[in-house]
Design a protein around this motif. Structure first.
Motif, PDB file in Angstrom:
ATOM      1  N   ARG A 117       0.771  -1.190   0.001  1.00  0.00           N
ATOM      2  CA  ARG A 117       0.045   0.006   0.008  1.00  0.00           C
ATOM      3  C   ARG A 117       0.983   1.146  -0.164  1.00  0.00           C
ATOM      4  O   ARG A 117       0.706   2.292   0.748  1.00  0.00           O
ATOM      5  CB  ARG A 117      -0.792   0.117   1.224  1.00  0.00           C
ATOM      6  CG  ARG A 117      -2.022  -1.239   1.045  1.00  0.00           C
ATOM      7  CD  ARG A 117      -2.884  -0.927   0.201  1.00  0.00           C
ATOM      8  NE  ARG A 117      -3.430  -2.531  -0.494  1.00  0.00           N
ATOM      9  CZ  ARG A 117      -4.007  -2.832  -1.478  1.00  0.00           C
ATOM     10  NH1 ARG A 117      -4.624  -1.948  -2.033  1.00  0.00           N
ATOM     11  NH2 ARG A 117      -4.029  -4.008  -1.739  1.00  0.00           N
ATOM     12  N   VAL A 118       1.976   1.261  -0.700  1.00  0.00           N
ATOM     13  CA  VAL A 118       2.588   2.683  -0.897  1.00  0.00           C
ATOM     14  C   VAL A 118       1.811   3.420  -1.916  1.00  0.00           C
ATOM     15  O   VAL A 118       1.818   2.968  -3.280  1.00  0.00           O
ATOM     16  CB  VAL A 118       3.929   2.142  -1.443  1.00  0.00           C
ATOM     17  CG1 VAL A 118       4.853   3.477  -1.630  1.00  0.00           C
ATOM     18  CG2 VAL A 118       4.688   1.216  -0.513  1.00  0.00           C
ATOM     19  N   ARG A 119       1.844   4.667  -1.827  1.00  0.00           N
ATOM     20  CA  ARG A 119       1.051   5.496  -2.788  1.00  0.00           C
ATOM     21  C   ARG A 119       2.242   6.041  -3.648  1.00  0.00           C
ATOM     22  O   ARG A 119       3.181   6.480  -3.380  1.00  0.00           O
ATOM     23  CB  ARG A 119       0.609   6.900  -1.926  1.00  0.00           C
ATOM     24  CG  ARG A 119      -0.514   6.347  -1.149  1.00  0.00           C
ATOM     25  CD  ARG A 119      -1.204   7.579  -0.730  1.00  0.00           C
ATOM     26  NE  ARG A 119      -1.706   8.788  -1.410  1.00  0.00           N
ATOM     27  CZ  ARG A 119      -1.289   9.816  -1.407  1.00  0.00           C
ATOM     28  NH1 ARG A 119      -0.487  10.338  -0.622  1.00  0.00           N
ATOM     29  NH2 ARG A 119      -1.979  10.839  -2.160  1.00  0.00           N
ATOM     30  N   LEU A 120       2.108   5.798  -5.149  1.00  0.00           N
ATOM     31  CA  LEU A 120       3.044   5.951  -6.243  1.00  0.00           C
ATOM     32  C   LEU A 120       2.489   7.350  -6.970  1.00  0.00           C
ATOM     33  O   LEU A 120       1.340   7.533  -7.142  1.00  0.00           O
ATOM     34  CB  LEU A 120       3.058   4.852  -7.106  1.00  0.00           C
ATOM     35  CG  LEU A 120       3.502   3.564  -6.597  1.00  0.00           C
ATOM     36  CD1 LEU A 120       3.818   2.704  -7.765  1.00  0.00           C
ATOM     37  CD2 LEU A 120       5.004   3.660  -6.157  1.00  0.00           C
ATOM     38  N   HIS A 121       3.533   8.105  -7.101  1.00  0.00           N
ATOM     39  CA  HIS A 121       3.253   9.281  -7.880  1.00  0.00           C
ATOM     40  C   HIS A 121       4.479   9.108  -9.317  1.00  0.00           C
ATOM     41  O   HIS A 121       5.424   9.405  -9.045  1.00  0.00           O
ATOM     42  CB  HIS A 121       3.307  10.503  -7.285  1.00  0.00           C
ATOM     43  CG  HIS A 121       2.962  11.594  -7.768  1.00  0.00           C
ATOM     44  ND1 HIS A 121       2.978  13.148  -7.169  1.00  0.00           N
ATOM     45  CD2 HIS A 121       2.432  11.873  -9.189  1.00  0.00           C
ATOM     46  CE1 HIS A 121       2.593  14.017  -8.097  1.00  0.00           C
ATOM     47  NE2 HIS A 121       2.111  13.281  -9.155  1.00  0.00           N
TER      48      HIS A 121
ATOM     49  N   GLU B   6       5.681  18.914 -13.247  1.00  0.00           N
ATOM     50  CA  GLU B   6       4.318  19.029 -12.994  1.00  0.00           C
ATOM     51  C   GLU B   6       3.624  17.903 -12.334  1.00  0.00           C
ATOM     52  O   GLU B   6       4.203  16.854 -12.510  1.00  0.00           O
ATOM     53  CB  GLU B   6       3.530  19.293 -14.275  1.00  0.00           C
ATOM     54  CG  GLU B   6       3.586  18.226 -15.509  1.00  0.00           C
ATOM     55  CD  GLU B   6       3.225  18.527 -16.721  1.00  0.00           C
ATOM     56  OE1 GLU B   6       2.143  19.280 -17.003  1.00  0.00           O
ATOM     57  OE2 GLU B   6       4.004  18.077 -17.754  1.00  0.00           O
ATOM     58  N   PRO B   7       2.582  17.724 -11.801  1.00  0.00           N
ATOM     59  CA  PRO B   7       1.893  16.762 -11.343  1.00  0.00           C
ATOM     60  C   PRO B   7       1.640  15.617 -12.184  1.00  0.00           C
ATOM     61  O   PRO B   7       1.297  15.999 -13.381  1.00  0.00           O
ATOM     62  CB  PRO B   7       0.573  17.212 -10.627  1.00  0.00           C
ATOM     63  CG  PRO B   7       0.719  18.631 -10.558  1.00  0.00           C
ATOM     64  CD  PRO B   7       1.706  19.126 -11.598  1.00  0.00           C
ATOM     65  N   GLY B   8       1.897  14.397 -11.949  1.00  0.00           N
ATOM     66  CA  GLY B   8       1.746  13.136 -12.736  1.00  0.00           C
ATOM     67  C   GLY B   8       0.701  12.281 -12.596  1.00  0.00           C
ATOM     68  O   GLY B   8      -0.506  12.977 -12.226  1.00  0.00           O
ATOM     69  N   THR B   9       0.703  11.183 -12.466  1.00  0.00           N
ATOM     70  CA  THR B   9      -0.348  10.235 -12.317  1.00  0.00           C
ATOM     71  C   THR B   9       0.014   9.509 -10.840  1.00  0.00           C
ATOM     72  O   THR B   9       0.942   9.077 -10.435  1.00  0.00           O
ATOM     73  CB  THR B   9      -0.157   8.856 -13.406  1.00  0.00           C
ATOM     74  OG1 THR B   9      -0.315   9.471 -14.608  1.00  0.00           O
ATOM     75  CG2 THR B   9      -1.278   7.902 -13.064  1.00  0.00           C
TER      76      THR B   9
END
Ligand code: ASP
Ligand code: MG
Length: 411
Positions: A223-227, A235-238
């Motif tokens: 449950r590691v949040r990935l970006h 810029e912000p990604g997915t």
């Protein structure tokens, strides 16, 4: 104040300028009060260069020496990034995989992480230094240097984020996130804002090259949040995380494609118990990862079995199929390396009928023949001619309205 693990590799650390930009970005994040841990992989295409060198000096390369060689690429990058940080006034400390506490098994070139003892990473954070950890490597239980495999730095970053209890793991690349289709094939493809772990896993399993599949598996399990985001635009990604049960899921999130597989057909197989078991056991013994399997049961006591295998294993797999066919009196085995797979992925498929119908109608209307079909709860894949795959991705992307922000066409 957040703790972030940031991974940079390949093009994003390819030049001194890129390294200085990373250093500046880290300095800025720290000014905002965040703690940063960096994971870096080799500069540019250095890993490929090292592999080329190895095959130029010897026909056979011992795994232990290969791992010593390949991990040098990451080690060099960590030292240079650290120097760039020092130069910006940011205290930093480079760490090899071993120093960062990555203990692995003894499988050279594709080692598995057994345990992480990140004491030195924690100490560096506590004392205000940025740990810069070499990706994709560790030390084996035999105390040899090990390499986690191609793309292993993503796994290093996710595993480290987990053991450190980081708020997120940021995977930096040269594109601005995960796209609705490969932008080289569909220029109208859009960046996806968020994906569930399951969707991301299905995408990486069906041809989406980044992030590395193993890292997504670890992220889902822990449950590691990935970006996933760009080191060129910042810029912000997915975002990749848990499915949000309060939100309606996109019926179709992406179209992926893959041209790395080939198809084998064994015709006129006697229709009796045990034959499929024998065939696929022999393939498994060769370490062949079979993907799609189709068997037609016919009225006259024989069946055709078709399946796909990685193209690199086509020769070996065909030989296995041929010897079994001879033993059981089946027909002449055929193989075909000019296939491709196109897949639709979307968590909302679970609860929305008609997606398969729309997919098949769309391909049919474009004159594209479907040779095999397989599905999971959130994926539908079709094997088509390799020459048709670009067209297939493009018409499906349009049919499901993936070029329009927030749009999900009801099938
Ligand atoms: N540098 C290694 C590779 O190219 C590891 C990585 O990038 O994650 O595969
Ligand atoms: Mg890489």
């Amino acid at each position: 104040m957040a703790l972030l693990v940031q991974k940079f590799g390949g093009t994003s650390v390819a030049t001194p300028e890129r390294m200085r930009e990373i250093a500046e970005q880290v300095r800025f994040r720290r000014l905002q009060g965040d703690d940063v841990v960096l994971v870096v992989s080799a500069m540019g295409s250095e890993t490929d260069e090292l592999l080329r060198l190895a095959s130029a000096v010897a026909d056979r390369q011992p795994g232990r020496e290969m791992d010593m060689l390949i991990t040098a690429g990451e080690r060099k990058a960590t030292a240079l990034v650290c120097m760039a940080l020092h130069d910006r006034g940011v205290p930093a400390e480079s760490l090899t995989g071993s120093q960062a506490g990555f203990i692995t098994d003894t499988t050279h070139q594709n080692a598995r992480i057994l345990e992480i003892r990140p004491e030195r990473v924690r100490a560096a954070i506590a004392e205000g230094r940025v740990p810069v950890v070499a990706g994709s490597q560790g030390v084996s239980s035999d105390r040899d240097v090990t390499f986690l495999g191609r793309g292993g730095s993503d796994t290093t970053a996710v595993a480290l984020a987990h053991v450190l209890g980081a708020d997120a793991c940021e995977l930096y690349t040269d594109v601005s996130g995960v796209f609705t289709a490969d932008p080289r094939v569909v220029p109208r493809a859009r960046r996806i804002e968020r994906l569930s772990y399951d969707e991301m896993l299905e995408m990486t399993a069906t041809g989406c090259p980044k992030p590395a599949m193993r890292s997504v598996e670890v992220a889902r399990a822990r449950r590691v949040r990935l970006h996933v985001r760009s080191a060129f635009t910042w810029e912000p990604g997915t975002w990749i995380g848990e499915e949000d049960p309060t939100m309606e899921q996109a019926i179709v999130s992406a179209v992926t494609h893959d041209t790395s597989e080939a198809k084998i057909t064994v015709p006129n197989v006697p229709d009796r118990p045990g034959i499929a078991g024998t065939l696929f056991r022999r393939l498994a013994e060769l370490d062949v990862n079979v993907d799609m399997i189709v068997q037609n049961v016919s009225a006259d006591g024989v069946t055709d079995i078709s399946f796909t295998v990685p193209r690199g294993q086509l020769g070996d797999s065909t030989s296995v199929a041929q010897s079994l066919a001879a033993e059981i009196g089946a027909g002449a085995v055929t193989s075909d390396a000019t296939i491709a797979r196109v897949s639709l992925i979307g968590a909302g498929m679970k609860t929305n009928p008609g997606v398969a119908a729309t997919m098949f109608e769309t391909l049919g209307a474009a004159g594209i023949n479907i040779e095999m079909i397989s599905t999971s709860a959130i994926r539908i894949s079709c094997v088509v001619r390799e020459a048709d795959v670009v067209g297939a991705v493009s018409v499906l992307h349009d049919a499901f309205g993936l070029d329009r922000a927030g749009a999900t066409v009801r099938p």
